[in-house]
Motif scaffolding. Structure first.
Motif: not given
Length: 341
Positions: A290-314
């Motif tokens: 809704g008000g925010e979007t969470l993106l889960y970005a795989c950086v390496s085989d054993d590491l995923t980072l969470v990025v918080r962006t705007d709710g309308d991020d596509s």
């Protein structure tokens, strides 16, 4: 109301030590939250203040009095438990009155205190109902009312909202904050829910393994965690903390030899085109809230980072992105998990 002072509290259960040299000063009128994972010692510490748990060494002071060896009933505290523990055969009025009758409080004073507590908690219209006729939130208010009529120096809350559903927990959090301001009372509140801690506390005490990790205002702990544990515990989603050795090809970050771990809050990442940030990743999952979007970005085989962006991020799963960590948002920790300046 009163101050609470703990000095070098140690507690053992047989050969197992539950609290390690815990020292803490709580100001008069403060709302302090003990928070930490299960088994960290937060409820044990609360029960030690109440006198429900004896301590093996150290001292507990409430106001001007040393209450280390004082019976719970004589410490001037009132405790609200996770379980409402109401007498089912008694009305709300009788539940609130019971403790005062046992302590032989004058009937007129009992009536006055009940009326005042019922007004504060909006229970006036429910005084003649029994617990079975109340909602979960109303029962919890009765339990709090039973504490208020004792006119304690300190209120103690042991995970009082954990039995309520999510919507009611939010409502009760607001009501407890309003109650604190209305009574100007000293309140100590235990929870494992760091969202409750962040939204309610004047001061948060983070416990880990029977030790205090950090004490401070909610946003101080959020922006300036003293340890890797606090950084990963406070915040939802938690801070991204990773060993720099796990991320090949970090670009443009100058780190000294003492830095073992790097941290960045999800909302502090800046999304860049691939190849232009400090590191690159592939979006695995997008959660739109809704008000925010969470993106889960795989950086390496054993590491995923969470990025918080705007709710309308596509940004679509599968997209390659660059991530930049602003210098003033970078957190560094040594090999022992201590924050580096």
């Amino acid at each position: 109301m009163a101050t609470v002072n703990l000095s070098q509290i140690n507690k053992f259960y047989g050969a197992t030590q539950a609290l390690f040299d815990v020292s803490l000063d709580i100001e008069d009128g403060a709302f302090v939250v003990f928070v930490g994972p299960s088994g960290c010692g937060k409820s044990t510490l609360l029960r030690a203040i109440a006198g429900l748990e004896g301590i093996d060494s150290g001292a507990v002071r409430i106001g001007e009095a040393d209450v280390t060896d004082t019976d719970p009933a004589d410490r001037g505290v009132a405790m609200v438990f996770q379980s409402y523990a109401l007498f089912p055969h008694m009305t709300v009025r009788q539940n609130m009155e019971f403790g005062m009758k046992v302590n032989k409080v004058d009937p007129a004073e009992r009536t006055r205190r009940i009326a005042e507590a019922a007004r504060i908690l909006q229970l006036t219209d429910y005084l003649d109902r029994k617990p079975s006729q109340l909602s979960g939130g109303q029962r919890q208010r009765v339990a709090i009312g039973r504490a208020i009529v004792k006119s304690p120096k300190v209120f103690l809350f042991d995970e009082p909202l954990s039995n309520l559903d999510a919507k009611l927990r939010v409502q009760m959090r607001v009501e407890l904050e309003a109650l604190h301001k209305q009574l100007n009372a000293t309140m100590i509140y235990v929870t494992h829910d760091q969202v409750e801690a962040m939204t309610m506390a004047d001061k948060i005490v983070v416990l880990n393994g029977g030790r205090i990790e950090q004490v401070g205002a909610p946003m101080d702990l959020y922006h300036r965690p003293a340890t890797k544990f606090v950084a990963e515990f406070i915040g939802s989603p938690a801070m991204n903390v990773f060993a720099q050795a796990r991320v090949p090809g970090l670009r443009g970050l100058t780190l000294d030899g003492a830095t073992a771990y790097i941290g960045c809050r999800p909302e502090h990442f800046m999304i860049q085109p691939e190849g232009t940030g400090h590191l690159d990743g592939t979006i695995l999952v997008r959660e739109q809230l809704g008000g925010e979007t969470l993106l889960y970005a795989c950086v390496s085989d054993d590491l995923t980072l969470v990025v918080r962006t705007d709710g309308d991020d596509s940004t679509a799963p599968g997209t390659r992105i660059g991530l930049e960590i602003p210098a003033h948002r970078l957190h560094r920790f040594d090999a022992d998990g201590r924050a580096l300046s």
